[in-house]
Scaffold this motif. Structure first.
Motif, PDB file in Angstrom:
ATOM      1  N   THR A   1       0.849  -1.185   0.000  1.00 41.93           N
ATOM      2  CA  THR A   1       0.000   0.000   0.000  1.00 41.93           C
ATOM      3  C   THR A   1       0.892   1.245   0.000  1.00 41.93           C
ATOM      4  O   THR A   1       2.118   1.152   0.083  1.00 41.93           O
ATOM      5  CB  THR A   1      -0.902   0.042   1.245  1.00 41.93           C
ATOM      6  OG1 THR A   1      -0.077   0.253   2.407  1.00 41.93           O
ATOM      7  CG2 THR A   1      -1.676  -1.258   1.401  1.00 41.93           C
ATOM      8  N   THR A   2       0.267   2.407  -0.049  1.00 41.32           N
ATOM      9  CA  THR A   2       1.004   3.665   0.001  1.00 41.32           C
ATOM     10  C   THR A   2       1.845   3.763   1.271  1.00 41.32           C
ATOM     11  O   THR A   2       2.909   4.385   1.282  1.00 41.32           O
ATOM     12  CB  THR A   2       0.025   4.855  -0.067  1.00 41.32           C
ATOM     13  OG1 THR A   2      -0.794   4.706  -1.228  1.00 41.32           O
ATOM     14  CG2 THR A   2       0.766   6.180  -0.133  1.00 41.32           C
ATOM     15  N   TYR A   3       1.380   3.122   2.334  1.00 44.23           N
ATOM     16  CA  TYR A   3       2.073   3.187   3.623  1.00 44.23           C
ATOM     17  C   TYR A   3       3.001   1.998   3.848  1.00 44.23           C
ATOM     18  O   TYR A   3       3.421   1.726   4.959  1.00 44.23           O
ATOM     19  CB  TYR A   3       1.038   3.272   4.752  1.00 44.23           C
ATOM     20  CG  TYR A   3       0.119   4.458   4.610  1.00 44.23           C
ATOM     21  CD1 TYR A   3       0.563   5.740   4.912  1.00 44.23           C
ATOM     22  CD2 TYR A   3      -1.174   4.308   4.118  1.00 44.23           C
ATOM     23  CE1 TYR A   3      -0.270   6.846   4.748  1.00 44.23           C
ATOM     24  CE2 TYR A   3      -2.016   5.401   3.957  1.00 44.23           C
ATOM     25  CZ  TYR A   3      -1.557   6.661   4.267  1.00 44.23           C
ATOM     26  OH  TYR A   3      -2.376   7.755   4.101  1.00 44.23           O
ATOM     27  N   ARG A   4       3.323   1.271   2.782  1.00 41.41           N
ATOM     28  CA  ARG A   4       4.230   0.124   2.824  1.00 41.41           C
ATOM     29  C   ARG A   4       3.719  -1.009   3.707  1.00 41.41           C
ATOM     30  O   ARG A   4       4.497  -1.725   4.334  1.00 41.41           O
ATOM     31  CB  ARG A   4       5.640   0.555   3.260  1.00 41.41           C
ATOM     32  CG  ARG A   4       6.390   1.325   2.189  1.00 41.41           C
ATOM     33  CD  ARG A   4       7.831   1.551   2.559  1.00 41.41           C
ATOM     34  NE  ARG A   4       8.593   2.070   1.427  1.00 41.41           N
ATOM     35  CZ  ARG A   4       9.879   2.396   1.475  1.00 41.41           C
ATOM     36  NH1 ARG A   4      10.547   2.244   2.605  1.00 41.41           N
ATOM     37  NH2 ARG A   4      10.507   2.854   0.416  1.00 41.41           N
ATOM     38  N   ASP A   5       2.413  -1.152   3.755  1.00 41.67           N
ATOM     39  CA  ASP A   5       1.806  -2.316   4.386  1.00 41.67           C
ATOM     40  C   ASP A   5       1.426  -3.305   3.286  1.00 41.67           C
ATOM     41  O   ASP A   5       1.208  -2.907   2.136  1.00 41.67           O
ATOM     42  CB  ASP A   5       0.549  -1.919   5.168  1.00 41.67           C
ATOM     43  CG  ASP A   5       0.866  -1.112   6.407  1.00 41.67           C
ATOM     44  OD1 ASP A   5       2.001  -1.235   6.912  1.00 41.67           O
ATOM     45  OD2 ASP A   5      -0.017  -0.362   6.869  1.00 41.67           O
TER      46      ASP A   5
ATOM     47  N   GLU B   1      15.961   2.120   3.169  1.00 41.10           N
ATOM     48  CA  GLU B   1      16.225   3.552   3.081  1.00 41.10           C
ATOM     49  C   GLU B   1      17.381   3.849   2.129  1.00 41.10           C
ATOM     50  O   GLU B   1      17.320   4.795   1.338  1.00 41.10           O
ATOM     51  CB  GLU B   1      16.551   4.099   4.474  1.00 41.10           C
ATOM     52  CG  GLU B   1      15.362   4.124   5.420  1.00 41.10           C
ATOM     53  CD  GLU B   1      15.774   4.529   6.823  1.00 41.10           C
ATOM     54  OE1 GLU B   1      16.902   5.038   6.990  1.00 41.10           O
ATOM     55  OE2 GLU B   1      14.976   4.330   7.756  1.00 41.10           O
TER      56      GLU B   1
ATOM     57  N   GLU C   1      15.018  -2.266   7.408  1.00 40.01           N
ATOM     58  CA  GLU C   1      14.492  -0.956   7.059  1.00 40.01           C
ATOM     59  C   GLU C   1      15.607   0.010   6.648  1.00 40.01           C
ATOM     60  O   GLU C   1      15.408   0.851   5.763  1.00 40.01           O
ATOM     61  CB  GLU C   1      13.685  -0.407   8.230  1.00 40.01           C
ATOM     62  CG  GLU C   1      12.385  -1.194   8.444  1.00 40.01           C
ATOM     63  CD  GLU C   1      11.585  -0.710   9.625  1.00 40.01           C
ATOM     64  OE1 GLU C   1      11.771   0.456  10.027  1.00 40.01           O
ATOM     65  OE2 GLU C   1      10.763  -1.488  10.146  1.00 40.01           O
TER      66      GLU C   1
ATOM     67  N   ARG D   1       6.186  -6.410  13.384  1.00 37.95           N
ATOM     68  CA  ARG D   1       5.617  -5.439  14.330  1.00 37.95           C
ATOM     69  C   ARG D   1       4.533  -6.068  15.203  1.00 37.95           C
ATOM     70  O   ARG D   1       4.319  -5.649  16.335  1.00 37.95           O
ATOM     71  CB  ARG D   1       5.060  -4.223  13.580  1.00 37.95           C
ATOM     72  CG  ARG D   1       6.130  -3.347  12.958  1.00 37.95           C
ATOM     73  CD  ARG D   1       5.608  -1.952  12.638  1.00 37.95           C
ATOM     74  NE  ARG D   1       4.570  -1.967  11.616  1.00 37.95           N
ATOM     75  CZ  ARG D   1       4.794  -1.852  10.317  1.00 37.95           C
ATOM     76  NH1 ARG D   1       6.047  -1.779   9.865  1.00 37.95           N
ATOM     77  NH2 ARG D   1       3.805  -1.836   9.451  1.00 37.95           N
TER      78      ARG D   1
ATOM     79  N   LYS E   1       1.900   2.763  -9.847  1.00 34.68           N
ATOM     80  CA  LYS E   1       2.370   4.030  -9.298  1.00 34.68           C
ATOM     81  C   LYS E   1       2.563   5.123 -10.343  1.00 34.68           C
ATOM     82  O   LYS E   1       2.624   6.298  -9.996  1.00 34.68           O
ATOM     83  CB  LYS E   1       3.698   3.811  -8.558  1.00 34.68           C
ATOM     84  CG  LYS E   1       3.580   2.963  -7.304  1.00 34.68           C
ATOM     85  CD  LYS E   1       4.931   2.846  -6.623  1.00 34.68           C
ATOM     86  CE  LYS E   1       4.853   1.985  -5.374  1.00 34.68           C
ATOM     87  NZ  LYS E   1       6.192   1.831  -4.734  1.00 34.68           N
TER      88      LYS E   1
ATOM     89  N   ASP F   1      -0.535  -5.350   0.706  1.00 39.90           N
ATOM     90  CA  ASP F   1      -1.815  -5.234   0.014  1.00 39.90           C
ATOM     91  C   ASP F   1      -2.255  -6.637  -0.372  1.00 39.90           C
ATOM     92  O   ASP F   1      -1.807  -7.184  -1.378  1.00 39.90           O
ATOM     93  CB  ASP F   1      -1.669  -4.350  -1.226  1.00 39.90           C
ATOM     94  CG  ASP F   1      -2.965  -4.224  -2.020  1.00 39.90           C
ATOM     95  OD1 ASP F   1      -3.973  -4.851  -1.636  1.00 39.90           O
ATOM     96  OD2 ASP F   1      -2.968  -3.503  -3.033  1.00 39.90           O
TER      97      ASP F   1
ATOM     98  N   TRP G   1       6.419  -5.674   8.426  1.00 36.01           N
ATOM     99  CA  TRP G   1       5.036  -5.477   8.852  1.00 36.01           C
ATOM    100  C   TRP G   1       4.605  -6.573   9.823  1.00 36.01           C
ATOM    101  O   TRP G   1       4.025  -6.303  10.876  1.00 36.01           O
ATOM    102  CB  TRP G   1       4.125  -5.462   7.622  1.00 36.01           C
ATOM    103  CG  TRP G   1       2.667  -5.313   7.936  1.00 36.01           C
ATOM    104  CD1 TRP G   1       1.977  -4.149   8.130  1.00 36.01           C
ATOM    105  CD2 TRP G   1       1.703  -6.373   8.074  1.00 36.01           C
ATOM    106  NE1 TRP G   1       0.650  -4.414   8.387  1.00 36.01           N
ATOM    107  CE2 TRP G   1       0.459  -5.763   8.361  1.00 36.01           C
ATOM    108  CE3 TRP G   1       1.768  -7.767   7.985  1.00 36.01           C
ATOM    109  CZ2 TRP G   1      -0.706  -6.505   8.561  1.00 36.01           C
ATOM    110  CZ3 TRP G   1       0.612  -8.508   8.191  1.00 36.01           C
ATOM    111  CH2 TRP G   1      -0.609  -7.886   8.466  1.00 36.01           C
TER     112      TRP G   1
END
Length: 454
Positions: free
Chosen positions: A111-115, A311, A307, A297, A389, A117, A294
């Protein structure tokens, strides 16, 4: 209570395995993309009757016309599939009731929030459930977080069908390991990892995949198999991030990182070469590590190392564009705004037509945001397709390759090092060439002096 060996599924597994052995079993593949289509062709070549399912009618139409929409799959292979009379290509999921094995090969993006999909997996499971029948094997190949198969897929199938996983039908996980365009490995030569929810299901999955893969590696559970795929791609993402960081360091020291890697890989143990670039692309490396972060967490674990690698890799397009902007100013006295820039290579890696998550799309977007006039050249991507995207680029076309045409650009940025691209002509024709892949390394010192490494 029945033992597993006495369960109804164990009895049905014997019949399934026998039908696989004599090729009377029917195999259904859901999702006819870079994973599903090669797998369909492999099972067809092994002698099975096959069903290919996809929600995109355009794909079905192209295949039925004998055309391939994936560059490294020759049209002759599609013609053989269609002409045999043993295969059905359809958008009608009700025909899943006619198959014995269902293999799911659908996208698992972020998703947009890097979760994760999971919408494609969820929708596919809901489409399967009304047509599921006792004794069928359902295998998921889409990359995902551990416990997807048992917590999401099995739950949807049970709820929608009234059948019970492990007793009425079998469920397994076998991660896809496709490497599009790699001439050394294909669907049949890459070992197949298999994990299942019961011994009977594992026996069924192993028997099925053994007909198309030279080696089947059986692991204790589906969550283990899911973790295998993530581990493979986290390993690659972390090592690519490492060499990208080394490139930045060595550039400042006047050291060619490619020369360092070439020398280091002569060591016969303890080193594996990875190469820097303008970012990372494809359907795996930019996405898969974040499926694990994800899920971690949920257990209160912060995946700092993974992570950080993300980056570093995500920052590479910014560095490449910065080098281009700087070189335009220093060497040509031109600003980026209004400069004509040719992006060489749109695919995420060389010699394929796959643009999924390609850093080239990010580079194009960043350059245009800064006011550059950007064209692209890619012999594998004559027309840009819609991506999740960057839908705004749909329909753009690769420019023609000619020395006269190249001379009209202020700068060229090599983003993908396709083997067939004549980099010598490029460097001679364009005043400034920024090379993010080491594609110009074989040129003379005189020509390399005109190149900026990024």
């Amino acid at each position: 209570m029945q033992s597993e060996d006495q369960s109804p599924l164990a009895e049905m597994a014997e019949g399934f395995i026998a039908s696989v052995a004599d090729r009377t079993a029917t195999v259904g593949i859901i999702g006819l993309g870079y994973v599903g289509l090669p797998l369909l062709l492999a099972f067809h070549a092994s002698g099975f009757r096959c069903f290919g399912f996809d929600i995109d009618p355009e794909k079905i139409d192209k295949l039925e016309a004998g055309r391939s929409y994936i560059h490294h799959i020759a049209p002759e292979r599609i013609a053989g599939l269609i002409g045999s009379g043993r295969s059905v290509l359809t958008t009608d999921y009700s025909r899943l009731s006619e198959v014995d094995a269902i293999i799911i090969c659908v996208p698992t993006p972020l998703t947009t929030y890097r979760d994760p999909d999971m919408s494609f997996v969820t929708a596919t499971a809901e489409a399967i459930a009304p047509h599921l029948k006792a004794g069928q094997l359902v295998t998921l190949e889409s990359t995902t977080y551990p416990m997807t198969s048992e917590d999401l897929l099995a739950a949807i199938l049970e709820r929608g069908s009234g059948l019970k996983a492990g007793s009425d039908f079998a469920i397994a996980y076998s991660p896809e390991r496709e490497d599009p365009g790699n001439p050394d490995f294909d669907t049949t030569s890459i070992p197949k990892v298999v994990g299942a929810d019961s011994r009977a299901a594992a026996d069924m999955a192993e028997a099925l995949y053994a007909t198309v893969a030279r080696k089947v590696v059986r692991v204790p559970s589906m969550r283990t198999a899911e973790a295998v795929k993530l581990t493979e791609n986290v390993f690659r993402a972390v090592n690519i991030a490492l060499v990208n960081e080394l490139k930045v360091i060595f550039d400042e020291m006047g050291i060619d990182v490619f020369e360092v890697i070439d020398a280091a890989k002569t060591k016969p143990f303890g080193f594996m070469p990875f190469y820097p670039g303008p970012g990372i692309g494809g359907h795996c490396i930019p996405v898969d590590p974040f499926y694990l972060t994800w899920k971690a967490r949920e257990y209160g674990i912060h995946t700092r190392f993974i992570e950080l690698a993300g980056e570093i890799n995500s920052a590479m397009p910014q560095r490449v564009v910065g080098r281009l902007v700087e070189a335009l100013s220093d060497r040509l006295g031109k600003p980026i705004r209004g400069a004509r820039v040719l992006l060489v290579g749109l695919a995420y890696k060389k010699n394929v037509d796959d643009v999924r998550e390609s850093p080239s799309l990010v580079l194009m977007e960043m350059l245009e945001e800064r006011g550059a006039v950007v064209d692209y050249y890619d012999p594998f991507v004559p027309v840009m397709r819609r991506t999740r995207k960057h839908g705004e680029f749909e329909g753009r076309r690769s420019v023609e390759w000619s020395e006269a045409g190249l001379a009209g650009y202020d700068a060229a940025l090599i983003a993908t090092d396709h083997d067939g691209v004549d980099v010598e002509t490029l460097v001679r024709a364009v005043p400034l060439v920024v090379d993010s892949r080491g594609a110009t390394r074989g040129l003379s010192a005189e020509l390399q002096a005109r190149v900026v490494r990024a």
